[in-house]
Design a protein around this motif. Structure first.
Motif, PDB file in Angstrom:
ATOM      1  N   TYR A 580       7.157 -34.413  39.654  1.00 21.42           N
ATOM      2  CA  TYR A 580       6.373 -33.447  38.849  1.00 21.42           C
ATOM      3  C   TYR A 580       7.271 -33.228  37.482  1.00 21.42           C
ATOM      4  CZ  TYR A 580       5.440 -28.548  37.717  1.00 21.42           C
ATOM      5  OH  TYR A 580       4.233 -27.208  36.992  1.00 21.42           O
ATOM      6  N   THR A 581       8.499 -33.230  37.571  1.00 17.78           N
ATOM      7  CA  THR A 581       8.452 -33.177  35.552  1.00 17.78           C
ATOM      8  C   THR A 581       8.070 -34.415  34.708  1.00 17.78           C
ATOM      9  OG1 THR A 581      10.925 -32.505  36.978  1.00 17.78           O
ATOM     10  CG2 THR A 581      10.681 -32.830  34.443  1.00 17.78           C
ATOM     11  N   ALA A 582       7.973 -35.787  35.902  1.00 16.24           N
ATOM     12  CA  ALA A 582       7.454 -36.830  35.048  1.00 16.24           C
ATOM     13  C   ALA A 582       5.300 -35.926  34.775  1.00 16.24           C
ATOM     14  CB  ALA A 582       6.664 -38.065  35.951  1.00 16.24           C
ATOM     15  N   ASN A 589       1.837 -33.790  26.351  1.00 19.29           N
ATOM     16  CA  ASN A 589       1.404 -34.543  26.464  1.00 19.29           C
ATOM     17  C   ASN A 589      -0.289 -34.840  25.240  1.00 19.29           C
ATOM     18  OD1 ASN A 589       3.923 -35.417  25.125  1.00 19.29           O
ATOM     19  ND2 ASN A 589       3.737 -37.316  26.721  1.00 19.29           N
ATOM     20  N   THR A 590      -0.719 -34.653  27.174  1.00 14.60           N
ATOM     21  CA  THR A 590      -2.313 -35.203  26.585  1.00 14.60           C
ATOM     22  C   THR A 590      -2.732 -33.879  26.408  1.00 14.60           C
ATOM     23  OG1 THR A 590      -2.656 -34.332  29.534  1.00 14.60           O
ATOM     24  CG2 THR A 590      -2.336 -36.355  29.293  1.00 14.60           C
ATOM     25  N   ASP A 591      -2.490 -32.756  25.987  1.00 12.53           N
ATOM     26  CA  ASP A 591      -3.332 -31.487  25.645  1.00 12.53           C
ATOM     27  C   ASP A 591      -3.010 -31.582  24.653  1.00 12.53           C
ATOM     28  OD1 ASP A 591      -4.128 -29.240  26.898  1.00 12.53           O
ATOM     29  OD2 ASP A 591      -2.584 -28.133  26.003  1.00 12.53           O
ATOM     30  N   THR A 597      -6.267 -40.199  18.149  1.00 15.72           N
ATOM     31  CA  THR A 597      -4.993 -40.766  18.099  1.00 15.72           C
ATOM     32  C   THR A 597      -4.414 -40.231  19.434  1.00 15.72           C
ATOM     33  OG1 THR A 597      -4.618 -38.114  17.382  1.00 15.72           O
ATOM     34  CG2 THR A 597      -4.544 -39.292  16.017  1.00 15.72           C
ATOM     35  N   VAL A 598      -3.092 -40.956  19.905  1.00 13.91           N
ATOM     36  CA  VAL A 598      -2.752 -40.207  21.363  1.00 13.91           C
ATOM     37  C   VAL A 598      -1.420 -39.372  20.975  1.00 13.91           C
ATOM     38  CG1 VAL A 598      -2.012 -41.107  23.327  1.00 13.91           C
ATOM     39  CG2 VAL A 598      -3.249 -42.253  22.339  1.00 13.91           C
ATOM     40  N   ALA A 599      -1.249 -38.134  21.048  1.00 14.30           N
ATOM     41  CA  ALA A 599      -0.483 -36.783  20.993  1.00 14.30           C
ATOM     42  C   ALA A 599       0.744 -37.840  21.200  1.00 14.30           C
ATOM     43  CB  ALA A 599      -0.980 -35.744  20.583  1.00 14.30           C
ATOM     44  N   GLY A 600       1.881 -37.391  20.590  1.00 17.09           N
ATOM     45  CA  GLY A 600       3.353 -37.308  20.596  1.00 17.09           C
ATOM     46  C   GLY A 600       3.516 -39.238  21.346  1.00 17.09           C
ATOM     47  N   LYS A 601       2.418 -40.133  20.927  1.00 17.54           N
ATOM     48  CA  LYS A 601       3.051 -40.920  21.347  1.00 17.54           C
ATOM     49  C   LYS A 601       2.310 -42.124  19.767  1.00 17.54           C
ATOM     50  CE  LYS A 601       3.320 -42.175  25.834  1.00 17.54           C
ATOM     51  NZ  LYS A 601       3.003 -42.722  27.019  1.00 17.54           N
TER      52      LYS A 601
ATOM     53  N   ASN B 503      -5.079 -38.913  34.601  1.00 15.08           N
ATOM     54  CA  ASN B 503      -4.365 -39.623  34.728  1.00 15.08           C
ATOM     55  C   ASN B 503      -5.175 -39.594  32.707  1.00 15.08           C
ATOM     56  OD1 ASN B 503      -3.665 -41.504  36.697  1.00 15.08           O
ATOM     57  ND2 ASN B 503      -5.695 -40.710  37.466  1.00 15.08           N
ATOM     58  N   GLU B 504      -5.250 -38.018  32.622  1.00 11.35           N
ATOM     59  CA  GLU B 504      -6.090 -38.028  31.141  1.00 11.35           C
ATOM     60  C   GLU B 504      -5.575 -38.804  30.445  1.00 11.35           C
ATOM     61  OE1 GLU B 504      -6.078 -34.017  31.269  1.00 11.35           O
ATOM     62  OE2 GLU B 504      -6.997 -33.898  29.444  1.00 11.35           O
ATOM     63  N   GLN B 505      -4.556 -39.017  30.420  1.00 15.91           N
ATOM     64  CA  GLN B 505      -3.724 -39.374  29.056  1.00 15.91           C
ATOM     65  C   GLN B 505      -4.653 -41.237  28.969  1.00 15.91           C
ATOM     66  OE1 GLN B 505       0.914 -40.178  28.766  1.00 15.91           O
ATOM     67  NE2 GLN B 505       0.738 -39.854  27.619  1.00 15.91           N
TER      68      GLN B 505
END
Lengths: 604, 577
Positions: A580-582, A589-591, A597-601, B503-505
């Motif tokens: 769940y934490t993962a 991140n996705t939000d 861009t990929v936020a957080g990464k 799998n949004e990422q």
């Protein structure tokens, strides 16, 4: 499992549902067939009169001949009227039977497990209800009365012939038996049977790919595929064509021979008659008999012709009926005689194991493996997990769309298999992710939730679901028809209508697929309000895709590969530092994603 | 009734089957003609007491009859082959042609028809055409020629009797025309009832989950029951009203025989007709009307089937999208005063826009505002009623539609996968792609990993009997297609990213790969996602209400900033009791 007879027996069984009408149809048809033979008889009597007076034509009896002309006319009219009445009776019977059969099929499909209907099987079922059912009409409305009438007429005719001259009658029968033998040979041919089957399979295939082609049109266009590279449809059309050609080639010689022999009855009768005459020339009675045979014998071809058509169609029909029966033989989910009504509304999974096996997937692992949990009334239970983890499957077991393999799903302690389907459905409401609206008015779409609801109650539900406003703004308001050339709603609007339906139903248990993925900002907000109205005091089970939405759920079940790996509230689970934490980290991140861009990464 | 329709626009194709049909019909009448000759010989021998039966000639007649068997067989085989093969080949070619034509129609023309009707056309209507061409038409023509020939020959024998034989024919023709009209009227209603039943059935099957959930299965799903019932009533009505006219016509045709008796007896006794001639007429009269009855029955069936042919021919003539020029090498997009309406309601009203090459343009706004219509106009799924859409300065109406679509990649919410392998589904993007290129595209779209986990990798069939993919996986395959296609313009629905939140990422990564360095137009739902766009266009009620960059629009305090605030405050909704 119900077992049906096959072939002719089964067809008669179907026809027997309207036996009174069909008996009338048979009577009328026989009368018609006999009446329609009379004009030939009239010609015979007139020719006989003429032959007797050949030497002195003026001596021939005018009255007798005109009399026969009149009889011919009247029996012609009578015969045609009887034919019409017979046809009417048989058609009415046939269309009634068709109607009943279609209803029975759809009713039956409704009682089957959901796994039965998949995208391809929908095409096949549709074809069965559309085309194969109509073949039964052909049998009942046309072939059955036809066969009865021609057989009746043939028997009458043969009796008269036999009475006049047994020997010549036997000569007449030779080509008929030859034809029957040819026909039988074609029918029993194993290769022919296989070809028929192959032809049917190709037909089913071409049907399915046609549906696919039309539904996938947008994709075909976008990729600019030519029809030839649109392999399946083209290939299927050609395959169907080739099989049709082979199917017809198969019967070419047999059928042509059959037609020739049947058209040559006179070729058998005349030499026979001349032979008899050659031994007794000048016998006027013998000449008259021969004349009778020459006039009547070609008529014997008609029944055989019809029999042949019937035999050809019979194959077609029995194959069609077999396909209908294969649907009717699908085992419905068993129903109990006496329904147990749950008194409380907690939902419990008791060591449930389930796989979709038997409906396509071969040797796959169970989708749910020994899953146990309990969802309490007045609480929200959320099912989360990666896609394919089994959370949606679990939700689909609650309304008993499928039966579990092992274990039990219980409501208020009662195994749902002991609750009759209609009671179970009244206990559970659903909001699915893929909303389905009927081709009907908006009012009817909402009222489907509880058909007994008053107009005010329907409006109230619509208001609670935040769709009253947009419905009122439509030109025809609640009477607006949805789909098929009517009005199309946006995804979010459709979902709110579905929620209104569920609010109206007001069942104590609510299964909710967190159904907001399609909604835009404005809709999403309103949908939230709608769902809030729906959920109060119920046993709520949510299939959640976006974790933020179920952060405040009373209990979160984390699914992975068909089992529950974690369980607890959001805070408890976060502390557990597990799957769940993962998921939560990935989610946050996705939000924050911005295009490009990929936020957080950072940028890739 | 038109031959053109029944042959789905290829009337020449009927020539061969008709010719052989006529030939075999004429051959088949030989035994009967010989039998009449025998009867005439027999009757003649009774004319005067002195004459005896001419047995030698009678045996000659019998011998000729036996010979006809072989000739008849040859004729039948030829007619059979011409009719069946001709019909199957014509129908197959027609089906391919229809499928091809459907593809070239603007998508709007297809959406406006219901798919039940189209599938029925493809299968049911063509089956009717097949049957018409293999059975009905050759039989009809053959059966018409025969009585005509007989009539001409009999005119020489006795013209009064010959005329009497077919005296009722004008009435028959009148009745037939009447029947055809009646059939056209009732047939339309019948077809409507049929299509409605099909559509309701499709609805029932597609919506079975909801229907079950609301206890509406089988008979309780009233609309389906009603549709079936209407079909029943329409069918009964059709049969009971059309058939009497056909029956009356049959009576009229066959009335020729009794009429010949009345006139013939009169002429005979007046000494104006020989007995042998009278006998010949009566004998022919017993068989001549059968083919005409066949004509009538076939004609009724044919004119019903002709409607099937007409539906097909009409669709053939529906205008396809034209345009022959090659697309330019510049990819800026301009909308010039574009107006588009579905039916009566405006979806876009006088919209003008500039989208520079290589930029990222986002369309936002309430649903129904016209966002997806702009997409469909750029991809030319429809043509606007007014105004122009320009690509690189060229009106897209002048560009060959397939070449235009080569320049555009579309990623929509609803992904359609074909019943084929995963590899081939990706290869849809570019047919000529090598396996390596397919895999590369899959890698960039983040679907290589899950594809390799499937039992047969890229050769795993999709759909029925194959693997089932999640929404997000399907979406990534559609992105892989688009990456492989490598078109300079990308139309993208941002909501696709939300299809598979687990799998949004991965989808986000895939989309980033796709849009890199291209002219990108996005329909956006989450405003945050497109806040970095070069240009944001706010559409509401079919009009551009605001336009600019994120900061400018926020400062404008208009619809955009309202929507932004709404989304910011929501922060993702929560389910709580």
């Amino acid at each position: 499992m119900v077992k049906y007879e096959s072939g002719a027996g089964r067809l008669l069984e179907i026809a027997a549902e309207k036996s009174a009408l069909l008996i009338w149809a048979g009577i009328f048809s026989i009368c018609s067939a006999i009446f329609l033979q009379v004009p030939y008889l009239a010609v015979y009597f007139i020719l006989a009169e003429l032959l007797r007076n050949m030497a002195q034509p003026e001596m021939a009896d005018k009255i007798v001949m005109l009399h026969w002309g009149m009889i011919a006319m009247l029996s012609l009219i009578g015969g045609i009227i009887a034919m019409y009445l017979g046809g009417l009776c048989s058609h009415i019977a046939a269309f009634h039977i068709l109607y009943k059969l279609r209803l029975r099929l759809t009713e039956h499909i409704g009682r089957l497990s959901l796994g039965y209907l998949t995208q391809t099987s929908i095409g096949i079922v549709r074809k069965t209800l559309e085309q194969n059912v109509e073949k039964i009409e052909k049998f009942i409305a046309h072939q059955l009365p036809d066969i009865i009438s021609v057989m009746g007429a043939m028997l009458v005719m043969l009796a008269a012939m036999f009475y006049l001259h047994p020997w010549l009658t036997v000569v007449c029968l030779i080509p008929l038996f030859l034809c029957l033998a040819l026909q039988l040979g074609m029918m029993l041919n194993q290769q022919a049977k296989q070809r028929v089957r192959a032809y049917y399979d190709a037909l089913e295939q071409i049907n399915a790919s046609t549906v696919q082609y039309i539904r996938g049109m947008a994709a075909v266009k976008v990729f600019g595929q030519t029809v030839h590279s649109f392999r399946q449809l083209y290939h299927d059309i050609i395959r169907y064509r080739d099989l049709s050609v082979r199917y017809s080639d198969q019967f070419q010689n047999g059928f042509s021979m059959f037609k020739v022999v049947l058209g040559s009855i006179l070729t058998f009768v005349l030499p026979g008659g001349i032979y008899l005459l050659s031994r007794d020339p000048g016998n006027i009675d013998l000449v008259l008999v021969l004349l009778f045979f020459l006039i009547m014998a070609p008529g014997l071809a008609v029944p055989i012709y019809k029999l042949m058509h019937f035999a050809g169609a019979f194959r077609d029909i029995t194959e069609g009926v077999a396909r209908i029966d294969s649907i009717l033989q699908e085992k419905p989910l068993p129903q109990v005689e006496i329904s147990s009504l749950p008194q409380s509304f907690d939902v419990e999974f008791d060591e449930v194991t389930f796989s979709y096996n038997g409906y396509g997937a071969e040797g796959s692992l169970p989708v749910l493996n020994n899953v146990s949990f309990k969802a309490l009334p007045g609480r929200i239970t959320a099912l989360v997990g990666p896609s394919g983890s089994g959370k949606s499957t679990a939700a689909n077991l609650i309304p008993r769309f499928w039966d579990v393999d092992r274990g039990a799903v219980k409501i208020g302690g009662i195994d749902i298999r002991n609750i009759q389907s209609k009671d179970l459905m009244n206990t559970v409401s659903f909001v699915f992710q893929d909303t389905f609206l009927f081709y009907d008015t908006l009012y009817a779409n909402i009222a489907a939730g509880r058909p007994s609801a008053t107009r005010e109650e329907v409006y109230a539900a619509a208001r609670a679901a935040q769709c009253h406003g947009f419905i009122e703004r439509l030109p025809q308001g609640y009477d607006t028809v949805i789909g098929e050339g009517g009005t199309y709603l946006s995804g979010g609007e459709e979902q709110r209508v579905a929620v209104a339906r569920a609010i109206l139903k007001n069942a104590p248990i609510l299964v909710l697929d967190e159904a907001t993925a399609f909604a835009d900002a404005e809709n999403e907000y309103k949908l939230q309000l709608a769902l809030k109205a729906l959920m109060c005091d119920k046993t709520v089970i949510v299939i959640a895709h976006r974790l933020a939405s179920i952060k405040e759920a009373d209990n979160i079940l984390v699914f992975q590969r068909g089992t529950i790996v974690e369980e607890g509230t959001h805070l408890e689970l976060i502390e557990g530092n597990g799957l769940y934490t993962a998921m939560w980290t990935a989610y946050t991140n996705t939000d924050a994603w911005k295009l490009g861009t990929v936020a957080g990464k950072g940028n890739r | 009734m038109k031959l053109y329709n029944i042959t789905i626009g290829e009337p020449k194709k009927i020539f061969k089957p008709a010719l052989y049909g006529v030939l075999s019909n004429i051959i088949n009448v030989l035994p009967f003609a010989l039998a009449i000759e025998a009867v005439r010989l027999i009757f003649s021998s009774f004319a005067q007491p002195g004459i005896t039966l001419d047995l030698a000639r009678l045996w000659l007649v019998c011998g000729s009859m036996v010979l006809t068997i072989f000739v008849m067989f040859g004729g039948e085989v030829l007619a059979y082959r011409a009719a069946y093969r001709g019909a199957y080949l014509l129908a197959a070619t027609g089906r391919v042609k229809l499928a091809e034509h459907l593809r070239k129609l603007p998508l709007g023309a297809i959406i406006s028809r219901d798919s039940g009707g189209l599938s029925n056309m493809m299968m049911g209507d063509f089956a009717l055409i097949e049957h018409s061409l293999s059975h009905l038409v050759p039989q009809l023509i053959g059966a018409l020629v025969l009585p005509l020939l007989a009539f001409l020959l009999l005119l020489f024998l006795d013209w009064r009797m010959a005329v009497t034989m077919f005296a009722a024919l004008p009435v028959v023709i009148l009745l037939t025309m009447l029947t055809a009209k009646l059939q056209l009227r009732l047939g339309g209603g019948h077809m409507k009832a049929k299509i409605s039943a099909i559509n309701r059935l499709q609805e029932y099957l597609n919506g079975i989950r909801v229907i079950k959930a609301h206890n509406l299965t089988g008979e309780r799903f009233i609309k389906l029951e009603e549709a079936f019932r209407n079909l029943m009533t329409a069918s009964i009505k059709f049969e009971s009203l059309v058939v009497p006219a056909v029956m009356a016509a049959i009576v009229c045709i066959r009335a020729g025989l009794p009429l010949m008796v009345f006139i013939g007896v009169h002429l005979l006794l007046g000494g104006e007709l020989s007995i042998v001639a009278f006998v010949t007429f009566l004998l022919i009269g017993t068989r001549i009307f059968d083919p005409l009855t066949t004509v009538l029955i076939n004609f009724a069936e044919l004119s019903y089937n002709e409607q099937a042919g007409r539906r097909i021919v009409e669709l053939y003539t529906e205008p396809i999208m034209r345009g022959l020029e090659v697309p330019p090498n510049k990819y800026d997009i301009t909308l010039e005063q574009v107006t588009f309406q579905y039916g009566d309601s405006f979806v876009l009203a006088n919209v003008s826009l500039q989208i520079p090459e290589g930029s990222l343009t986002a369309f936002v706004g309430p649903s129904g505002g016209g966002k997806s219509t702009v997409f469909k106009l750029i991809a030319r799924f429809y043509d606007p009623q007014q105004g122009r859409v320009l690509l690189g300065g060229k009106d897209i109406k002048t560009i060959e539609p397939e070449l235009l679509l080569e320049k555009i990649s579309v990623v929509f919410q609803d992904v359609y996968l074909f019943q084929d392998t995963i590899g081939n589904n990706i290869r849809m993007g570019r047919q000529s792609a090598t396996q390596q290129e397919v895999e590369e595209a899959a890698q960039r779209a983040c679907c290589h990993t899950f594809i390799m986990q499937l039992p047969q990798g890229y050769n795993t069939p999709v759909g029925e009997g194959g693997c089932t993919l999640s929404g997000g996986e399907k979406q990534r395959i559609s992105i892989a297609r688009a990456i492989l296609k490598d078109a300079p313009v990308v139309l993208l629905d941002e909501a696709t990213a939300a299809l598979d939140p687990e799998n949004e990422q991965d989808i986000q990564k895939a989309i980033n790969e796709l849009i890199h360095g291209r002219t990108v137009i996005v329909i956006a739902h989450k405003l945050k996602t497109v806040s970095t766009a070069d240009q944001i266009v706010v559409l509401a009620d079919g009009q551009v209400v605001e336009q600019g960059q994120h900061r400018e629009l926020l400062a404008g305090k208009g619809l955009y900033s309202q929507l932004w605030d709404l989304q910011q405050t929501m922060q993702g909704w929560r389910i709580s009791s």
